[in-house]
Design a protein around this motif. Structure first.
Motif, mmCIF file in Angstrom:
data_model
loop_
_atom_site.group_PDB
_atom_site.id
_atom_site.type_symbol
_atom_site.label_atom_id
_atom_site.label_comp_id
_atom_site.label_asym_id
_atom_site.label_seq_id
_atom_site.Cartn_x
_atom_site.Cartn_y
_atom_site.Cartn_z
ATOM 1 N N GLU A 1 -0.832 -16.062 -2.998
ATOM 2 C CA GLU A 1 -1.547 -15.635 -4.202
ATOM 3 C C GLU A 1 -2.349 -14.369 -3.933
ATOM 4 O OE1 GLU A 1 -2.378 -19.637 -6.779
ATOM 5 O OE2 GLU A 1 -3.526 -19.425 -4.923
ATOM 6 N N VAL A 2 -2.910 -14.244 -2.735
ATOM 7 C CA VAL A 2 -3.620 -13.013 -2.374
ATOM 8 C C VAL A 2 -2.639 -11.846 -2.367
ATOM 9 C CG1 VAL A 2 -4.885 -11.829 -0.538
ATOM 10 C CG2 VAL A 2 -5.407 -14.222 -1.080
ATOM 11 N N ALA A 3 -1.475 -12.044 -1.762
ATOM 12 C CA ALA A 3 -0.460 -10.989 -1.770
ATOM 13 C C ALA A 3 -0.034 -10.656 -3.195
ATOM 14 C CB ALA A 3 0.747 -11.419 -0.935
ATOM 15 N N ALA A 4 0.104 -11.674 -4.041
ATOM 16 C CA ALA A 4 0.498 -11.451 -5.435
ATOM 17 C C ALA A 4 -0.554 -10.663 -6.193
ATOM 18 C CB ALA A 4 0.764 -12.787 -6.126
ATOM 19 N N MET A 5 -1.831 -10.893 -5.894
ATOM 20 C CA MET A 5 -2.897 -10.111 -6.513
ATOM 21 C C MET A 5 -2.710 -8.627 -6.242
ATOM 22 S SD MET A 5 -6.357 -12.272 -5.613
ATOM 23 C CE MET A 5 -7.443 -10.949 -6.172
ATOM 24 N N ILE A 6 -2.372 -8.312 -4.980
ATOM 25 C CA ILE A 6 -2.209 -6.908 -4.597
ATOM 26 C C ILE A 6 -1.000 -6.304 -5.298
ATOM 27 C CG2 ILE A 6 -1.842 -5.350 -2.667
ATOM 28 C CD1 ILE A 6 -4.619 -6.703 -2.735
ATOM 29 N N VAL A 7 0.105 -7.053 -5.336
ATOM 30 C CA VAL A 7 1.301 -6.559 -6.033
ATOM 31 C C VAL A 7 0.990 -6.311 -7.510
ATOM 32 C CG1 VAL A 7 3.661 -7.119 -6.723
ATOM 33 C CG2 VAL A 7 2.859 -7.716 -4.424
ATOM 34 N N ALA A 8 0.335 -7.269 -8.155
ATOM 35 C CA ALA A 8 -0.006 -7.115 -9.570
ATOM 36 C C ALA A 8 -0.955 -5.940 -9.782
ATOM 37 C CB ALA A 8 -0.617 -8.399 -10.102
ATOM 38 N N ASP B 1 -3.880 6.207 -7.550
ATOM 39 C CA ASP B 1 -4.923 6.474 -6.569
ATOM 40 C C ASP B 1 -5.727 5.211 -6.291
ATOM 41 O OD1 ASP B 1 -6.719 6.199 -8.709
ATOM 42 O OD2 ASP B 1 -7.165 8.336 -8.841
ATOM 43 N N LEU B 2 -6.681 5.319 -5.359
ATOM 44 C CA LEU B 2 -7.427 4.137 -4.938
ATOM 45 C C LEU B 2 -8.261 3.566 -6.075
ATOM 46 C CD1 LEU B 2 -8.281 2.149 -2.770
ATOM 47 C CD2 LEU B 2 -10.008 3.798 -2.003
ATOM 48 N N ALA B 3 -8.868 4.417 -6.890
ATOM 49 C CA ALA B 3 -9.688 3.912 -7.995
ATOM 50 C C ALA B 3 -8.842 3.111 -8.976
ATOM 51 C CB ALA B 3 -10.391 5.069 -8.707
ATOM 52 N N PHE C 1 -9.451 6.432 1.662
ATOM 53 C CA PHE C 1 -9.526 6.928 0.295
ATOM 54 C C PHE C 1 -8.208 6.829 -0.464
ATOM 55 C CE2 PHE C 1 -12.936 8.934 2.654
ATOM 56 C CZ PHE C 1 -14.010 8.834 1.784
ATOM 57 N N ASP C 2 -7.242 6.085 0.056
ATOM 58 C CA ASP C 2 -5.998 5.885 -0.680
ATOM 59 C C ASP C 2 -5.557 4.434 -0.495
ATOM 60 O OD1 ASP C 2 -3.530 5.683 1.345
ATOM 61 O OD2 ASP C 2 -4.982 7.100 2.167
ATOM 62 N N PRO C 3 -4.708 3.915 -1.372
ATOM 63 C CA PRO C 3 -4.340 2.497 -1.299
ATOM 64 C C PRO C 3 -3.699 2.085 0.021
ATOM 65 C CG PRO C 3 -3.745 3.375 -3.446
ATOM 66 C CD PRO C 3 -4.145 4.550 -2.598
ATOM 67 N N ARG C 4 -2.923 2.965 0.637
ATOM 68 C CA ARG C 4 -2.236 2.576 1.873
ATOM 69 C C ARG C 4 -3.232 2.327 2.997
ATOM 70 N NH1 ARG C 4 -0.820 4.080 6.695
ATOM 71 N NH2 ARG C 4 -1.836 6.097 6.508
ATOM 72 N N GLY D 1 0.822 -1.212 0.000
ATOM 73 C CA GLY D 1 0.000 0.000 0.000
ATOM 74 C C GLY D 1 0.852 1.256 0.000
ATOM 75 N N VAL D 2 1.919 1.243 0.785
ATOM 76 C CA VAL D 2 2.849 2.383 0.810
ATOM 77 C C VAL D 2 3.484 2.567 -0.564
ATOM 78 C CG1 VAL D 2 5.021 3.223 1.784
ATOM 79 C CG2 VAL D 2 3.299 2.202 3.282
ATOM 80 N N ARG D 3 3.912 1.451 -1.180
ATOM 81 C CA ARG D 3 4.559 1.535 -2.489
ATOM 82 C C ARG D 3 3.603 2.051 -3.549
ATOM 83 N NH1 ARG D 3 4.938 -0.101 -7.182
ATOM 84 N NH2 ARG D 3 3.150 -1.487 -6.973
ATOM 85 N N ILE D 4 2.355 1.550 -3.533
ATOM 86 C CA ILE D 4 1.374 1.960 -4.547
ATOM 87 C C ILE D 4 1.062 3.448 -4.402
ATOM 88 C CG2 ILE D 4 -1.004 1.667 -5.336
ATOM 89 C CD1 ILE D 4 -0.738 -1.303 -4.503
#
Length: 246
Positions: free
Chosen positions: A98-105, A73-75, A182-185, A64-67
């Motif tokens: 795989e859940v973590a990989a989904m978020i990274v992707a 943005d969140l959208a 309202f943000d990815p982090r 989340g910090v990296r994104i």
């Protein structure tokens, strides 16, 4: 050093295929599948990188910090998460890795653009969502809400203390109207903390709340426990907590 390699369906190594982290390798394979439509597999040690809820919490918070730092943005993150999730449609269970990989992707895929049809669609609210389609309805409902917020103009500086989405009259969506993140982090931290716990007071992000809880959900106890496979019910709760959890 342990190595994981991404390979095409014919067994040949994919471009940029060697990784020293299993989640990164799975995320790369997932990106290739979304972008090319071809299946890719990951070869390497089978031990999970995310063996506990603490492992998954720390992964998602860091991502989340990296994104957010990348300017996404969140959208845009949610559009990417939906694309990544669609690659698992038909699967009942996902490994925590795989859940973590989904978020990274989701933080690196081309997220595409909002579809205006999402805002006018009617989504069924399911108390206990348990399928890919029910998880996807939550993500699309959140994208519709964010588009409604954007149309209103800049968010009130106090919105992070809780505000209702400005939904059109008569619309039905798969989430509550109330938003806190309202943000990815903050979305990812609150999502995983509210669903699986895994946080620690030393993180400096949250502290135990004594006495009766006023949150929408009881707060998971801080602490660490093993996680194995996770269903769409967990991903749906992660999405809802990402929006509604403080």
């Amino acid at each position: 050093m342990e190595t994981w390699e991404v390979r095409r369906a014919d067994g040949e190594p994919a471009a940029g295929s060697a990784f020293d982290d299993r989640v990164a390798a799975l995320a790369h394979a997932l990106r290739l599948r979304v972008e090319t439509g071809a299946d890719h597999r990951v070869d390497g040690p089978g031990e999970p990188a995310c063996a506990t809820n603490r492992d998954l919490y720390r992964r998602l918070v860091a991502e989340g910090v990296r994104i957010r730092g990348s300017g996404r943005d969140l959208a845009a993150f949610l559009r990417g998460w939906r694309l990544a999730g669609r690659a698992f449609d038909g699967r009942e269970w996902l490994e925590a890795d795989e859940v973590a990989a989904m978020i990274v992707a989701a933080g690196t895929l081309d997220p595409g653009a909002d579809d205006p049809a999402w805002r006018s669609a009617q989504y069924e609210y399911v108390e206990e969502p348990a399928t890919f389609a029910e998880w996807e309805a939550i993500v699309l409902s959140q994208l519709a809400d964010l588009a409604d917020f954007a149309e209103q103009g800049p968010l009130d500086p106090m919105a992070s203390f809780g505000t209702d989405a400005p939904r059109p009259e008569g619309c039905r969506r798969a989430t509550m109207r109330r938003w806190y993140n309202f943000d990815p982090r903050t979305y990812l931290e609150c999502g995983v903390a509210g669903t699986l716990g895994g946080w620690d007071e030393e993180d400096g992000l949250r502290i135990p709340v004594p006495g009766p809880y006023t949150l929408l959900r009881p707060e998971p106890e801080p602490g660490h426990h093993p996680v194995g496979v996770l269903g769409w019910d967990v991903l749906a709760e992660l999405a809802r907590c990402g929006q509604e959890y403080e």
